[in-house]
Design a protein around this motif. Structure first.
Motif, PDB file in Angstrom:
ATOM      1  N   VAL A  22     -19.884   9.473 -36.340  1.00 53.43           N
ATOM      2  CA  VAL A  22     -21.245  10.213 -37.427  1.00 53.43           C
ATOM      3  C   VAL A  22     -20.446  11.264 -37.629  1.00 53.43           C
ATOM      4  O   VAL A  22     -20.834  12.762 -37.941  1.00 53.43           O
ATOM      5  N   TRP A  61     -22.484   5.044 -37.792  1.00 55.31           N
ATOM      6  CA  TRP A  61     -22.960   6.241 -38.342  1.00 55.31           C
ATOM      7  C   TRP A  61     -24.855   5.577 -38.122  1.00 55.31           C
ATOM      8  O   TRP A  61     -24.965   4.767 -37.616  1.00 55.31           O
ATOM      9  N   ASP A  65     -29.830  10.523 -39.649  1.00 53.33           N
ATOM     10  CA  ASP A  65     -28.725  11.963 -38.962  1.00 53.33           C
ATOM     11  C   ASP A  65     -28.864  12.284 -40.886  1.00 53.33           C
ATOM     12  O   ASP A  65     -28.392  12.297 -41.790  1.00 53.33           O
ATOM     13  N   HIS A 107     -27.941  12.852 -35.557  1.00 51.35           N
ATOM     14  CA  HIS A 107     -26.863  13.245 -35.952  1.00 51.35           C
ATOM     15  C   HIS A 107     -26.404  12.342 -33.665  1.00 51.35           C
ATOM     16  O   HIS A 107     -25.533  11.953 -33.196  1.00 51.35           O
TER      17      HIS A 107
END
Length: 258
Positions: A117, A207, A211, A238
């Motif tokens: 992330v 990822w 997020d 996140h």
């Protein structure tokens, strides 16, 4: 444990006794305790887990503020001094900025790279000014000024209240001077997009679907720019490693064993 040099003291921990070591670098404004959900799983899977507090954060005490590149240099120095060659370095968010720098400045320090992330782009002018403004608020009002903003960036409002309490507690314990230094280091970090093709380590780009801090486009930029890169799409926001540790751990282990 402590790594001492002329700049200060870097705090680190080593869990497990395997000769296969993964170094995990935390995000902002957190410390190495954010990786607690990963330690038992990785040790049981046959790895040692090396954790550290970035300069100025957690228990790492430094005499002056360091840039992202200087943080990477400190970690490289620590690895060399302790005769440690990780099989993988993983960096989350701000830790990813440091991991990218480490991959470009010290490519012989490790074999695999996990970008968690995070992004390769520099801040926009608006984002940069926002960091400087927040740094000034922290100078005036303490770390809580940053924690109150970032808790909602890293976790959804409907996240487990107990998890929110844990994360908020980690954030508010961060030294104000370290938080200011980290904000300024992130604001001043260089854009890495053009240098991504220089990374030859096998790379995993992780990822998260919800997020709010790192858009999917940033993951795509890294996947496009790094020659030997694959992706792991994860649930949550996140702090996916803390929200969904089982899914995160499985994805990371698949990469480690690939």
């Amino acid at each position: 444990m402590e790594f001492l040099n002329s700049h200060g003291t870097m705090y680190y921990e080593l869990h497990g006794e395997s000769d296969k070591t993964i170094l995990l670098i935390h995000g902002f404004p957190l410390d190495s305790s954010m990786w607690k959900p990963q330690i038992p799983f990785l040790v049981k899977s046959g790895y040692s887990v090396l954790l550290l507090d970035l300069p100025g954060l957690g228990q790492s005490l430094y005499k002056r503020a360091l840039s992202i590149d200087e943080m990477a240099d400190e970690i490289a120095d620590m690895l060399q001094t302790t005769n440690t060659t990780p099989c993988c370095v993983g960096g989350m968010s701000m830790g990813g900025y440091v991991a990218l720098s480490l991959a470009l400045r010290h490519p012989d320090c490790f074999n695999k790279l996990a970008l968690i992330v995070t992004r390769a782009e520099a801040d926009s002018e608006e984002a940069r000014e926002g960091r400087y403004k927040l740094a000034e608020e922290v100078r005036q009002n303490g770390t809580k000024a940053a924690a109150d903003i970032f808790i909602d960036k890293v976790l959804d409002v409907d996240s487990d209240p107990k998890l929110r309490d844990v994360v908020y507690s980690i954030m508010t314990k961060a030294p104000a001077a370290g938080v200011v230094a980290a904000l300024e280091a992130m604001a001043q970090r260089p854009d890495r997009i053009a240098t991504l093709p220089e990374i030859d380590a096998l790379t995993l780009v992780m990822w998260a679907e919800k997020d709010k801090a790192m858009p999917p486009e940033s993951a795509r930029n890294m996947l496009t720019g790094i020659a030997d890169a694959s992706e792991a799409r994860l649930p949550g926001g996140h702090l996916t490693n803390m929200e969904y540790p089982e899914e995160f751990n499985r994805a990371l282990l698949r990469f480690l064993e690939s």
